[in-house]
Design an enzyme around this catalytic site. Structure first.
Site, PDB file in Angstrom:
ATOM      1  N   CYS A 104       0.868  -1.173   0.000  1.00  0.00           N
ATOM      2  CA  CYS A 104       0.000   0.000   0.000  1.00  0.00           C
ATOM      3  C   CYS A 104       0.904   1.222   0.000  1.00  0.00           C
ATOM      4  O   CYS A 104       1.691   1.408   0.933  1.00  0.00           O
ATOM      5  CB  CYS A 104      -0.942   0.023   1.206  1.00  0.00           C
TER       6      CYS A 104
ATOM      7  N   TYR B 164     -17.547  19.832  18.077  1.00  0.00           N
ATOM      8  CA  TYR B 164     -16.982  18.548  17.621  1.00  0.00           C
ATOM      9  C   TYR B 164     -15.457  18.587  17.762  1.00  0.00           C
ATOM     10  O   TYR B 164     -14.717  18.257  16.841  1.00  0.00           O
ATOM     11  CB  TYR B 164     -17.377  18.249  16.165  1.00  0.00           C
TER      12      TYR B 164
ATOM     13  N   GLU C  86     -17.663  18.203  22.811  1.00  0.00           N
ATOM     14  CA  GLU C  86     -17.459  16.881  22.211  1.00  0.00           C
ATOM     15  C   GLU C  86     -18.337  15.866  22.923  1.00  0.00           C
ATOM     16  O   GLU C  86     -18.460  15.888  24.145  1.00  0.00           O
ATOM     17  CB  GLU C  86     -15.984  16.483  22.317  1.00  0.00           C
TER      18      GLU C  86
ATOM     19  N   CYS D  34     -15.118  16.832   5.363  1.00  0.00           N
ATOM     20  CA  CYS D  34     -14.598  15.878   4.379  1.00  0.00           C
ATOM     21  C   CYS D  34     -15.720  15.392   3.466  1.00  0.00           C
ATOM     22  O   CYS D  34     -15.508  14.500   2.650  1.00  0.00           O
ATOM     23  CB  CYS D  34     -13.924  14.697   5.079  1.00  0.00           C
TER      24      CYS D  34
END
Length: 396
Positions: free
Chosen positions: A95, A258, A279, A352
């Site tokens: 990888c 978060y 959180e 993301c």
């Protein structure tokens, strides 16, 4: 140099990289164009900064998870599970995204599995089988490893401790720079959240990572379930971008929703007056508090759901800046509603998942915010994914 000298031998079958490693520049341009088209209704193209390429292109991932897999005929593999149907186990022997020594860890684990043929691979749909995953984390200070073996916690599929200790000893005998080894037992039950019972087998209870912005370095202790950006150098660029977007004068109150292990807040603390972190995950809050103490930072962290925190504080003085870096599913409507009631001057949204991000940015724009700037950063080379950072400001 936006190219690689060759493609991985598993390219096209493992489900990891979706574009050839040798064609990085063109795949990056494709991702950038798609992001421009997606956000065109909300922001002029000239306010979208050029995408920051991933660096390094190879061997930069600091975490990777590999799966145990077994066919109905009993054929066993350790590596990735292909996205094709029917699914197949891909025995990864290379990888290019992670330290090449991770393959030594897989080979040692394969030999151990071969020596214990009675151990079956875990099959999630039926909650059956013993061996789930092996996770490799890499520290960026000493290039050392944290290794986490996850097995089933069901009594009938439990792996005896002495068998686990054989695996542990094989790793230690390899001479690899291993800082810590953990064993997690996955506890799954119908209609109940999955939990993990963790046994610390060897070494330090954390892995060290160091991040710097503006020449200031901070040290972080990363525990088995701590969230940390997958590319350490790109993480620095993300936080540097956040700092540039908020343009602090030193008198601001910043709310880090978060907040995870506290990384964004800790690195931004020298530039603002007050930092508050929120959180939901207890392990992450414990890590954040440890990292706050480690870096001698004045930051308060609340163990609370973002929605509940915003609701509880909607009538208090508003923070000047809110930084949100939520899971892929985004903030979701109710949390967003209470954030709007807090009415911060600036919101920096890190994501993301641009598809979720634009949906929630659209709501913010409808409710009186303007999307001022946007900075895509590539953390996931050779895939279709981009990290995206947007600055929204409240219109007066």
């Amino acid at each position: 140099m936006l190219s690689c000298y060759r493609n991985c031998k598993h390219f096209g079958v493992c489900g990891g990289c979706s574009s050839p490693q040798m064609e990085y520049a063109s795949s990056l341009k494709t991702k950038e164009l798609a992001l421009h088209n997606l956000f065109a209704p909300l922001i002029p193209s000239q306010n979208i900064l050029p995408v920051i390429p991933c660096s390094p292109l190879l061997r930069g991932r600091n975490k990777m998870e590999f799966s145990f897999y077994q066919t109905v005929d009993g054929e066993k593999t350790l590596g990735f599970i292909s996205p094709s149907k029917p699914k197949k186990g891909i025995p990864i022997t290379e990888c290019l995204m992670i330290d090449e020594r991770a393959m030594d860890i897989l080979n040692i684990t394969r030999s151990w599995w071969t020596a214990h043929p009675d151990l079956s691979a875990y099959y999630p749909p039926l909650n059956k089988g013993s061996l789930c995953t092996i996770t490799v984390r890499v520290g960026n200070i000493s290039n050392d490893f944290m290794i986490i073996l996850t097995t089933s916690g069901r009594e009938e599929f439990a792996v005896p401790l002495n068998i686990i200790q054989e695996w542990q000893q094989s790793l230690l005998d390899s001479g690899l720079p291993i800082t810590s080894i953990f064993w997690e037992e996955k506890l799954s039950a119908r209609n109940s959240p999955t939990t993990f019972r963790t046994t610390h087998l060897y070494g330090a209870p954390f892995l060290k990572q160091q991040l710097s912005i503006d020449g200031r370095s901070s040290l972080f202790h990363i525990r088995p379930r701590s969230f940390f950006q997958p590319q350490s150098l790109q993480a620095e660029k993300i936080i540097q971008t956040i700092k540039e977007f908020i343009d602090p004068c030193g008198e601001e109150t910043l709310l880090d929703l978060y907040c995870g292990a506290g990384i964004i807040g800790i690195l931004l603390a020298p530039y603002v007056k007050k930092i508050i972190g929120v959180e939901l995950v207890p392990d992450a809050v414990a890590s954040a508090q440890e990292n706050i103490q480690l870096n001698s930072v004045d930051m308060e962290v609340f163990l609370e759901d973002a929605k509940q925190f915003c609701k509880r504080n909607e009538n208090l003085p508003s923070p000047d800046i809110v930084v949100i870096d939520p899971p892929r599913c985004g903030m979701q409507n109710r949390a967003l509603k209470y954030l709007l009631r807090m009415a911060p001057k600036k919101i920096v949204y890190v994501s993301c998942n641009p598809l979720t991000q634009i949906q929630e940015c659209s709501v913010l724009v409808e409710q009186g915010y303007q999307l001022r700037r946007m900075q895509p950063i590539d953390q996931f080379p050779h895939t279709n994914h981009l990290e995206n950072i947007v600055l929204l400001e409240r219109l007066s």
